[in-house]
Design a protein around this motif. Structure first.
Motif, PDB file in Angstrom:
ATOM      1  N   VAL A  98       0.756  -1.155   0.108  1.00 33.48           N
ATOM      2  CA  VAL A  98       0.074   0.063  -0.126  1.00 33.48           C
ATOM      3  C   VAL A  98       1.038   1.348  -0.029  1.00 33.48           C
ATOM      4  CG1 VAL A  98      -1.819   1.254   1.236  1.00 33.48           C
ATOM      5  CG2 VAL A  98      -1.695  -1.253   1.125  1.00 33.48           C
ATOM      6  N   PRO A  99       0.866   1.965  -1.011  1.00 32.76           N
ATOM      7  CA  PRO A  99       1.507   3.209  -0.879  1.00 32.76           C
ATOM      8  C   PRO A  99       1.181   4.151   0.106  1.00 32.76           C
ATOM      9  CG  PRO A  99       0.012   3.328  -2.961  1.00 32.76           C
ATOM     10  CD  PRO A  99      -0.089   2.013  -2.329  1.00 32.76           C
ATOM     11  N   ARG A 100       2.172   5.226   0.349  1.00 28.57           N
ATOM     12  CA  ARG A 100       1.782   6.017   1.480  1.00 28.57           C
ATOM     13  C   ARG A 100       0.856   7.331   0.801  1.00 28.57           C
ATOM     14  NH1 ARG A 100       6.099   8.298   5.884  1.00 28.57           N
ATOM     15  NH2 ARG A 100       4.233   7.788   6.757  1.00 28.57           N
ATOM     16  N   GLY A 101      -0.059   7.784   1.748  1.00 29.11           N
ATOM     17  CA  GLY A 101      -1.170   8.572   1.553  1.00 29.11           C
ATOM     18  C   GLY A 101      -2.197   8.100   0.532  1.00 29.11           C
ATOM     19  N   ALA A 102      -2.290   6.755   0.436  1.00 28.06           N
ATOM     20  CA  ALA A 102      -3.140   6.121  -0.207  1.00 28.06           C
ATOM     21  C   ALA A 102      -4.801   5.698   0.477  1.00 28.06           C
ATOM     22  CB  ALA A 102      -2.823   5.015  -1.077  1.00 28.06           C
ATOM     23  N   LEU A 103      -5.646   6.089  -0.298  1.00 28.06           N
ATOM     24  CA  LEU A 103      -7.045   5.294   0.527  1.00 28.06           C
ATOM     25  C   LEU A 103      -7.188   4.243  -0.210  1.00 28.06           C
ATOM     26  CD1 LEU A 103      -9.572   5.600   2.079  1.00 28.06           C
ATOM     27  CD2 LEU A 103     -10.385   7.429   0.758  1.00 28.06           C
ATOM     28  N   VAL A 104      -7.019   3.114   0.466  1.00 23.15           N
ATOM     29  CA  VAL A 104      -7.242   1.730  -0.164  1.00 23.15           C
ATOM     30  C   VAL A 104      -8.450   1.135   0.235  1.00 23.15           C
ATOM     31  CG1 VAL A 104      -6.146  -0.428  -0.469  1.00 23.15           C
ATOM     32  CG2 VAL A 104      -4.663   1.584  -0.770  1.00 23.15           C
ATOM     33  N   GLY A 105      -9.101   0.474  -0.485  1.00 29.73           N
ATOM     34  CA  GLY A 105     -10.484  -0.181  -0.178  1.00 29.73           C
ATOM     35  C   GLY A 105     -10.157  -1.788  -0.084  1.00 29.73           C
TER      36      GLY A 105
END
Lengths: 250, 246
Positions: B31-38
């Motif tokens: 998961v990359p930094r600053g991402a909003l991952v569902g």
């Protein structure tokens, strides 16, 4: 371990307790009612000349039991509730140390135990007229240690229970054997040798030994070894409580 | 705090056994930094287990988990990662403010933080009522607010919008978006596929494995489906077909 986090936890537990008026009433009045009952039981029993009234010899030992019982139950149920409610998992994912959680609980309930113990002693001596040879502060010390022991054992026992049913069953498993073998029912040295050894390994025996000594002697000079042993059991049970707390669960 | 440029979360070869069941056989993701991952997938697909593994609440049988460049679940991460369990987990006999004060003291957050997060989740009006008297949606938000004290850099939110009304869900997703813009990394699980439209990236789970890892438009292109729900069904059917062939 941090004093700040332990203190914050103790304060939080006390705030929760303060909200629960019914529990406060039960902690406060049930021991007093039970002691009154005990006192009333002996009212019509004739006292032989030169003998101690039965309430004076039985009362102090029983007084040491109530705080142990009540604090054990309260502690084991509340900490189990914390595990089941998911807040324990949350705490374990936070920076708080495991010892902070256990000692926070011990401090909060220890304080409650001190208040309850004081009330029991004051009520017995000044209201029920308990005649007690030894110094009152020494009796109070033992009773408060009993209550803290109940808290420590409750913390350790709750970690072995998975449900509230199991937590309640820890009471007959952990407390009742101590009740039977502590010397309240019969003197410890009159038991079969094996039972006397088992009794030597149970913390309540030392509290009752100290109380028996205090009912017959005016000084508290010889209870210190019992006090030290009780403290050791308390510390041991708290360490067990910390050891059984897990950051990772299945 | 050291500067760290790598992925916020990286999982390699994760294996989890619960009881006698192999819940996650072999899972890897980044998961990359600053991402909003569902994190999407049907219930029982291993979403909660994966999240618990990342925060360090789950006993794992194997694999490496790295969060912000540090081994997952270790002490230095505990005030940098916020975690909301699936069931609201707060002290029911305390008020929202008292809950927040306690948790704020654990992460050494500023004294103003409880009020800040109460405003963020829109609970300022009922902050002093015992949590037991709040509605289900309010309770969910108290539990979420607890994870926000101390401004954690990584937020792991297990179904934070489940059972909420559409307006509240929209507001919460707007808040997640805002937090991501401010630099936080969020992993939000849901079993409602249409929440996919609100995420930067999607991780779709099934049977303890990752079925898909990418953006929504990539997902729709790959499956030729018209929405996330259909896309998931297409992915699941394709996976079944592969298993049957193997």
């Amino acid at each position: 371990m941090s004093i700040q986090l332990t203190g914050a936890t103790a304060l939080r537990v006390l705030t929760q307790l303060r909200r629960d008026r019914r529990t406060i009433a039960l902690i406060t009045f049930v021991p007093l009612i039970l002691l009154t009952l005990l006192w009333a039981m002996f009212l019509d029993v004739p006292v032989m000349p030169g003998h101690e009234a039965p309430f004076n010899s039985v009362g102090p030992g029983i007084m040491g039991l109530f705080p142990l019982f009540i604090m054990f139950l309260i502690t084991s149920v509340t900490t189990l509730r914390e595990r089941q409610g998911g807040t324990m998992e949350r705490l374990m994912a936070s920076p708080i140390g495991r010892a902070d959680v256990v000692f926070g609980y011990a401090c909060a309930f220890g304080l409650v135990a001190v208040l309850q113990g004081t009330l029991v002693v004051v009520y017995s001596i000044w209201v029920l007229g308990l005649n007690f040879a030894g110094p009152v502060w020494a009796l109070l010390l033992i009773i408060v240690l009993d209550a803290i022991l109940g808290t420590a054992l409750g913390l350790a026992a709750s970690s072995l229970a998975r449900t509230e049913f199991q937590a309640l069953q820890m009471f007959p498993a952990v407390i009742v054997p101590q009740l039977l073998l502590s010397g309240i029912a019969i003197e410890r040295d009159q038991m079969p040798q094996v039972l006397e050894w088992i009794s030597d390994a149970l913390p309540l025996s030392y509290a009752i030994d100290a109380i028996h000594y205090l009912t017959e002697n005016q000084s508290a000079s010889e209870i210190w070894s019992q006090v030290v042993i009780l403290l050791a059991f308390i510390v041991g049970a708290l360490i067990l409580g910390v050891a059984t707390l897990r950051r990772r669960t299945d | 705090m050291e500067k760290f440029d790598g992925p916020a979360i990286s999982v390699a070869g994760l294996r989890v056994i619960r009881g006698k069941n192999l819940v996650i056989p072999d899972l890897s993701l980044e998961v990359p930094r600053g991402a909003l991952v569902g994190l999407l997938g049907p219930s029982g697909s291993g979403k909660s287990t994966l999240m618990r593994s990342i925060v360090g609440s789950q006993i794992i049988a194997g694999g490496d988990i790295t969060v912000l460049g540090l081994p997952g679940g270790t002490a230095p991460l505990r005030h940098r990662v916020g975690y909301v369990t699936q069931a609201p987990s707060v002290y029911m006999d305390l008020s929202a403010r008292e809950n927040l004060r306690y948790f704020a003291s654990l992460v050494n957050a500023p004294k103003t933080d409880p009020q800040r997060v109460l405003d963020t989740v829109g609970l300022a009006d009922c902050a002093d009522r015992p949590v037991t008297t709040l509605s289900g949606g309010q309770l969910t938000r108290v539990s979420l607010a607890v994870a926000l004290v101390g401004k954690p850099e990584v937020l792991i939110l297990d179904e934070p919008t489940v059972g909420l009304d559409p307006i509240l869900r929209r507001n919460l997703w707007a808040m997640f978006r805002r937090l991501a813009k401010e630099g936080a990394t969020l992993m939000v699980s849901s079993h409602v596929m249409d929440e996919a439209t609100r995420c930067d990236r999607l991780l779709i789970m099934r049977g303890g494995g990752i079925l898909f890892d990418g953006t929504l438009s990539e997902l729709l292109k790959q499956t030729k489906a018209k929405d996330a729900d259909d896309a998931f069904l297409a992915l699941a059917d394709a996976a079944d077909a592969r298993e049957a062939a193997a």
